[in-house]
Design an enzyme around this catalytic site. Sequence first.
Site, mmCIF file in Angstrom:
data_model
loop_
_atom_site.group_PDB
_atom_site.id
_atom_site.type_symbol
_atom_site.label_atom_id
_atom_site.label_comp_id
_atom_site.label_asym_id
_atom_site.label_seq_id
_atom_site.Cartn_x
_atom_site.Cartn_y
_atom_site.Cartn_z
ATOM 1 C CD GLU A 274 8.191 -19.617 2.329
ATOM 2 O OE1 GLU A 274 8.713 -18.592 2.772
ATOM 3 O OE2 GLU A 274 8.474 -20.095 1.223
ATOM 4 N N GLY A 276 0.904 -23.127 0.071
ATOM 5 C CA GLY A 276 -0.153 -22.320 -0.535
ATOM 6 C C GLY A 276 -1.221 -23.238 -1.097
ATOM 7 C CE1 TYR A 317 2.613 -22.333 -14.366
ATOM 8 C CE2 TYR A 317 0.507 -22.747 -13.314
ATOM 9 C CZ TYR A 317 1.661 -21.999 -13.430
ATOM 10 O OH TYR A 317 1.843 -20.938 -12.598
ATOM 11 C CB CYS A 350 -10.011 -13.562 -29.104
ATOM 12 S SG CYS A 350 -11.744 -13.102 -29.175
ATOM 13 C CE1 TYR A 379 0.294 -19.742 -6.577
ATOM 14 C CE2 TYR A 379 -0.363 -21.970 -6.001
ATOM 15 C CZ TYR A 379 0.458 -20.879 -5.818
ATOM 16 O OH TYR A 379 1.444 -20.929 -4.859
HETATM 17 C C1 LIG Z 1 4.722 -19.835 -4.493
HETATM 18 C C2 LIG Z 1 5.554 -19.960 -3.290
HETATM 19 C C3 LIG Z 1 5.158 -20.796 -2.249
HETATM 20 C C4 LIG Z 1 3.893 -21.649 -2.277
HETATM 21 O O1 LIG Z 1 3.909 -22.672 -3.203
HETATM 22 P P1 LIG Z 1 2.687 -23.740 -3.204
HETATM 23 O O2 LIG Z 1 2.979 -24.618 -4.337
HETATM 24 O O3 LIG Z 1 1.450 -22.956 -3.397
HETATM 25 O O4 LIG Z 1 2.720 -24.422 -1.888
HETATM 26 C C5 LIG Z 1 5.957 -20.836 -1.123
HETATM 27 N N1 LIG Z 1 7.090 -20.103 -1.039
HETATM 28 C C6 LIG Z 1 7.507 -19.283 -2.025
HETATM 29 C C7 LIG Z 1 8.747 -18.492 -1.848
HETATM 30 C C8 LIG Z 1 6.750 -19.191 -3.184
HETATM 31 O O5 LIG Z 1 7.164 -18.396 -4.161
#
Ligand SMILES: *Cc1c(COP(=O)(O)O)cnc(C)c1O
Length: 440
Positions: A274, A276, A317, A350, A379
């Site tokens: 997964e 992102g 962060y 602000c 993000y």
């Molecule tokens: C946020 C998230 C991701 C992706 O994380 P990245 O750091 O963007 O690769 C994958 N799986 C789950 C369940 C998430 O919450």
Amino acid sequence: MRTGFHYRDGQLFADELPVASIVERVGTPLYIYSAGALREGHERLARAFAALDPLLCFAVKANANLAVLRLLADRGAGFDVVSGGELARALRAGAAPDRIVFAGVGKRDDEIAAALEAGILCFNVESVSELERIEALATARSVRARLALRVNPEVDPRTHAHIATGTRGAKFGLSRAAIARAAERCRASEALELVGLHAHIGSQIFEPAPYLDALERLLALWDALRADGHPLRLLNLGGGFGVRYGEGPPLDLEALARGYAERIGQRALRLVLEPGRSIAARAGLLVGRVLHVKRSGGRRVVVTDTGMHHLIRPALYGAYHTVWPVRADSPPESAGSAALEPADVVGPICESADVLARERPLPPLARGDLLACFEAGAYAATMASTYNGHPLPPELLVDGERLRCVRRRQRLEDLLALECDDEIALQPGPSAAAAAQARS
Ligand SMILES: *Cc1c(COP(=O)(O)O)cnc(C)c1O
């Protein structure tokens, strides 16, 4: 042809187009995505893990723009969604339902129902309570829900506390005891089919070790559940592959893939990942304009028309993002330090947290100059807000020499459009009667 963001002849380009020319047409602030860089991001992961032939489910929360999702869906990507809203987006972008996985600790009934009706690949289940709701809603629809149990492997991914999700006591995933209960529930249910295990231990992870620790725990559980007769076939190891904003060695994806392959061995399973950020972060740019330059306590403060409302990562962060002028004699990595002076690059919000870059060596800057904030493809727009009454910036997609607007700039009327003054008459019912009684 070069893809992504690069300096040429003293100015920043997005693929083949000068960023300054895009700004001239569209104004600031704005997000620019590079189609070429998105394709490369996807390709790099597919290549690194090729021997395992995983289903890459792009995490929609990183960048949810329909054009971005469509581009990835066209390349065969699946999607990881965490809400009904993201599910609707992925489907709208043409995603195949059987390539969508649905995670998240707080799935509402209507969101579960929508996913059942779409026929997604599987739910990543995060609690026994959620499992019971999925069972009830699937039973009511006479369908079978495919489930992967999200395991909390209790590993420390050595990342920022806000983005560590697989540590002991985290709000994500199922404990050991809950997994045993959930698996039994699936066995006893006509409406539930336990097809896999899932773990996502966090984000911005730079070493294979925590992933491999998590995998070993998952495989032990996998073998036990298989021996118990559960027909597991999907092993979802999540995302979180680290992206360097600035300097440092990247996560060695090839080493991670080798570590995965060694441990998985001959087990028959479909690997799901997964990613992102690792696909989208470098494929995006946030561009703002310098409004004012001033001094405060001996510091140079550069005030721009973009900030934490468009890129909250530095405020949330303490994240580092490369910030550099759109017109510059040299790119940030090769600028001689002699002409640079530290500056705080801040936004108009602000809030003292509204700082994009702190004490950053930058060339001289004046009102009207354009500043680019790099690695804003993940993000950034998805976490943007209209706080302080600022309409959201537009999103542009560059593909070679072609430029498309893929989300229009929000207008002030859009901000006001949902506000109303509608009277709501409540039915006198048990709760109204109870309140009246409490008052008397
Ligand atoms: C946020 C998230 C991701 C992706 O994380 P990245 O750091 O963007 O690769 C994958 N799986 C789950 C369940 C998430 O919450």
